[in-house]
Design a protein around this motif. Structure first.
Motif, PDB file in Angstrom:
ATOM      1  N   GLN A   1       0.931  -1.206   0.068  1.00 32.20           N
ATOM      2  CA  GLN A   1      -0.017   0.080   0.048  1.00 32.20           C
ATOM      3  C   GLN A   1       0.940   1.008  -0.072  1.00 32.20           C
ATOM      4  N   HIS A   2       1.842   1.410   0.934  1.00 29.31           N
ATOM      5  CA  HIS A   2       2.636   2.621   1.112  1.00 29.31           C
ATOM      6  C   HIS A   2       3.588   2.880  -0.026  1.00 29.31           C
TER       7      HIS A   2
ATOM      8  N   ARG B   1      10.035   5.462   0.398  1.00 36.37           N
ATOM      9  CA  ARG B   1       9.248   5.232   1.395  1.00 36.37           C
ATOM     10  C   ARG B   1       9.413   4.341   2.512  1.00 36.37           C
ATOM     11  N   SER B   2       8.930   4.832   3.467  1.00 45.08           N
ATOM     12  CA  SER B   2       9.168   3.965   4.770  1.00 45.08           C
ATOM     13  C   SER B   2       7.814   3.446   5.496  1.00 45.08           C
TER      14      SER B   2
ATOM     15  N   SER C   1       4.587  -7.122   4.190  1.00 46.01           N
ATOM     16  CA  SER C   1       4.661  -5.822   3.252  1.00 46.01           C
ATOM     17  C   SER C   1       4.523  -4.771   3.816  1.00 46.01           C
ATOM     18  N   THR C   2       4.007  -4.780   4.820  1.00 45.77           N
ATOM     19  CA  THR C   2       3.786  -3.199   5.483  1.00 45.77           C
ATOM     20  C   THR C   2       5.086  -2.754   6.299  1.00 45.77           C
ATOM     21  N   ALA C   3       5.947  -3.825   6.322  1.00 45.15           N
ATOM     22  CA  ALA C   3       7.336  -3.547   7.092  1.00 45.15           C
ATOM     23  C   ALA C   3       8.591  -2.996   5.979  1.00 45.15           C
TER      24      ALA C   3
ATOM     25  N   GLN D   1       1.924 -14.233   8.291  1.00 47.58           N
ATOM     26  CA  GLN D   1       1.235 -13.528   9.037  1.00 47.58           C
ATOM     27  C   GLN D   1       0.409 -13.010   8.448  1.00 47.58           C
ATOM     28  N   SER D   2       0.257 -12.686   6.864  1.00 49.84           N
ATOM     29  CA  SER D   2      -0.911 -12.260   6.260  1.00 49.84           C
ATOM     30  C   SER D   2      -0.589 -12.635   4.705  1.00 49.84           C
ATOM     31  N   ILE D   3      -1.655 -12.401   3.931  1.00 46.10           N
ATOM     32  CA  ILE D   3      -1.737 -13.018   2.612  1.00 46.10           C
ATOM     33  C   ILE D   3      -0.706 -12.450   1.752  1.00 46.10           C
ATOM     34  N   ASP D   4      -0.513 -11.104   2.182  1.00 49.72           N
ATOM     35  CA  ASP D   4       0.551 -10.186   1.406  1.00 49.72           C
ATOM     36  C   ASP D   4       1.740 -10.097   1.302  1.00 49.72           C
TER      37      ASP D   4
END
Lengths: 365, 286
Positions: A262-263, A355-356, A340-342, A286-289
């Protein structure tokens, strides 16, 4: 006001060591962080006046000090080695800069020594010789001696590096309190990101003779300006993986691919360098992404409460910092998951940060 | 009632045995022989137990006392001259680069010369007629050096010779000690505003304590046992001026006065041991 360094360059035995350092250190604590050979010590020695810069200026509270002998400056220095006068007592050691300066009465010296002994918990050892103290106590004496004169500039060059972990933590906390009490410009160098983060004050990150980033330590950690800062200011260093953006997909070198985080939207550059802190690398999805990376165990370092699992993958070597003990046979196939969010995104050509991750994703330590 | 016996394993003694055997042959047996001689009067085949007679005689002998005091005076002078001189030289040596290597090699040269050669060199060097040093002092400076006849000249020649021979040892020890002091100590002292003398007094001297202890011990012991140089130079003369303990001991032994010589050497040996012990204990305290 403060200590201003302007375009400081220095060569050490013919090799360029500092490349035009421009920085201002304000009153209070300033942390110089960076790996060994970053030029921290050389910069501090120049700031103290122990060495002359090849080029550039040194201005303290508006006064040009470039080339002024260290004897005529108002500066104190604490070394990595525990430096004290071996043949005189702790009291006399602490008093020595005051006695040498000749500006203080006997009573003033006595009061100041008592005050410092209290501050650094040296009360019971005042009559001992430095040789009769433990490492931590020796360094306390050296710090007390440095504080004695209330110099405008107090420099500490990796003062805790030779102490064991527990003492280091203890003394670091005390030092933090001491620095807030003193009205001095304090320069404090360390090779450990953790130490800089713990001080949570103005931090200057150096590497190979250059300043990489300045600002609060936590900002440097959460938003490293470029891939080098991310590597240098994290222990173990941040994992970096080359990747490409293809449409709505992000393809890591070595075939792992998944939907673009996303980010990462609005990043137009297609060649990226993806970063992830070792503590974010997981063994379970942990997640599908999550991005799945397959590799083989290259090394499993156990620290007791944590395991550093080094995994050789097609994207290079990844380090996963896992809590608990994970014994893995060498060369065993292992799958690791990168949430992916990390992920951090760096431009692969300039290595600058694009991006961070959102801050909330740092909740997990 | 039975008691539990602690199992003992004494095999470690086998490892120590070779050293013990060699010490027995090189030190214990010779020493026992000397002790044995010292309590007997030996004349050809006849032996007579005399108890402590030789010791009493030795201690009362004015010649022994004279030599002893001479030795003591000599050693004290050696320490007073050579230790400070060695420190000054050690401090003055270049710290790095080819100058340092060259200075070290040049300075260490006297240490490599055998004792009797040192004696011979100075025997010639200090002569007023053909020696470079003696000729210079007599004919250009205008002194009247004659070590063969003047007791002060003989004493001074031996002292200068010993200083020339052994001060480099002190200087080398000091140099090594100085190199072991991290730069940070000097910087810290400079930041404190310490003068050159204060740096010497509070940084260098305390850090040289170890090597100086060794230097003092070695120089005391060696100078107290001096033999070859005065023996080559004047054989102990003129008169008794340079007749040190070791020289008169050698004369006794060569005359086959085994009993008195044995007692003499034991007293000599005992004094050296005692003074080393005292030196060491005192110096360790600082």
């Amino acid at each position: 006001m403060g200590l201003e360094l302007q375009g400081i360059t220095k060569a050490v035995s013919g090799e360029p060591w500092l490349y035009g350092i421009d920085v201002t250190f304000e009153r209070g604590l300033n942390v110089l962080a960076g790996p060994t050979l970053a030029g921290k010590t050389t910069l501090m020695r120049i700031a103290a006046g122990l060495e002359r810069p090849d080029d550039g200026k040194l201005i303290l509270d508006g006064e040009d000090l470039t080339g002024v002998s260290v004897r005529k400056r108002d500066v104190a220095f604490v070394y990595q080695e525990f430096i004290n006068y071996p043949s005189i007592s702790v009291t006399k050691n602490i008093a020595s800069p005051l006695v040498r300066s000749g500006d203080f009465s006997e009573q003033q010296i006595k009061d100041r020594v008592a005050e410092l002994a209290e501050l650094l918990k040296l009360g019971p050892y005042l009559d001992r010789l430095p040789g009769e103290l433990s490492g931590g106590q020796k360094q306390r004496v050296a710090i007390a001696r440095a504080l004695a004169k209330k110099s405008k500039l107090l420099i500490l060059d990796e003062p805790l590096a030779n102490l064991d972990y527990k003492l280091r933590e203890e003394l670091r906390e005390e030092l933090e309190a001491v620095f807030t009490q003193e009205d001095a410009i304090v320069l404090y160098s360390t090779t450990e990101p953790q130490e800089a983060l713990a001080f949570s004050s103005h931090t200057v990150i150096m590497n190979e003779g250059r300043i990489l980033q300045m600002g609060p330590a936590i900002t440097a950690y959460r938003q490293p300006g470029n891939a080098t800062v991310a590597r240098v200011f994290s222990d173990p260093p941040m994992n970096l993986i080359p990747a490409k953006q293809a449409g709505s997909q992000l393809v890591l070198t070595g075939a792992a691919k998944g939907p673009r985080p996303q980010h990462f939207h609005e990043i137009e550059i297609s060649d990226l360098l993806i970063g992830i802190f070792p503590h974010q690398v997981k063994l379970e999805r942990q997640s599908i992404d999550d991005f799945e990376v397959v590799g083989r165990v290259a090394l499993a370092e156990l620290t007791g409460s944590e395991t550093f699992l080094h995994v050789q993958t097609e994207s290079g070597r990844l380090v996963a910092q896992l809590s608990g003990v994970h014994t893995r046979p060498l060369d065993e196939e292992v799958r690791v998951y990168l949430p992916s969010t990390a992920l951090f995104a760096f431009d692969s050509s300039t290595e600058n940060l694009l991006r961070s991750p959102e801050v909330s994703d740092f909740a997990h330590g | 009632m039975t008691q539990a016996v602690k199992p003992r394993d004494n095999r470690a003694w086998y490892l120590v045995a070779p050293v013990m055997v060699s010490i027995v042959f090189t030190a214990v047996i010779p020493l026992m022989m000397v002790i044995n001689y010292s309590v007997q009067d030996i004349f050809g085949q006849s032996r007579l137990f005399v108890g402590a007679d030789w010791f009493n005689k030795t201690l009362e002998d004015p010649a022994f006392r004279g030599s002893f005091l001479r030795n003591l005076a000599f050693s004290i002078q050696v320490l007073i001259i050579q230790i400070p001189l060695g420190i000054v030289l050690g401090l003055g040596l270049p710290k790095k680069g080819w100058r340092s290597s060259m200075a070290l090699v040049l300075m260490a040269m006297p240490l490599l010369i055998p004792f009797n050669v040192v004696g011979t060199i100075w025997l010639v060097f200090a002569r007023g007629d053909i020696g470079l040093g003696g000729y210079f002092l007599n004919n250009i400076v205008g002194l009247d050096i004659n070590y063969a006849q003047d007791s002060f000249d003989a004493w001074t020649t031996v002292l200068v010779m010993d200083t020339w021979h052994w001060t480099p040892l002190v200087a080398l020890l000091v140099y090594a000690g100085l190199r072991a002091i991290p730069d940070a100590y000097y910087q810290a002292a400079t930041i404190d505003g310490a003068s050159k003398f204060a740096i010497f007094r509070y940084v260098q001297l305390p850090r040289l304590r170890g090597v100086l202890t060794i230097a003092v011990l070695l120089r005391f012991m060696d100078s107290f046992m001096i033999f070859t140089e005065p023996f080559v130079l004047t054989g102990g003369g003129p008169g008794d001026t340079t007749n040190f303990l070791s020289i008169s001991l050698a004369q006794l032994a060569q005359a086959f006065n085994l009993g008195p010589a044995a007692a003499y050497s034991l007293v000599y040996f005992f004094f050296i041991q005692l003074s080393c012990f005292i030196f060491f204990t005192i110096l360790k305290r600082f």
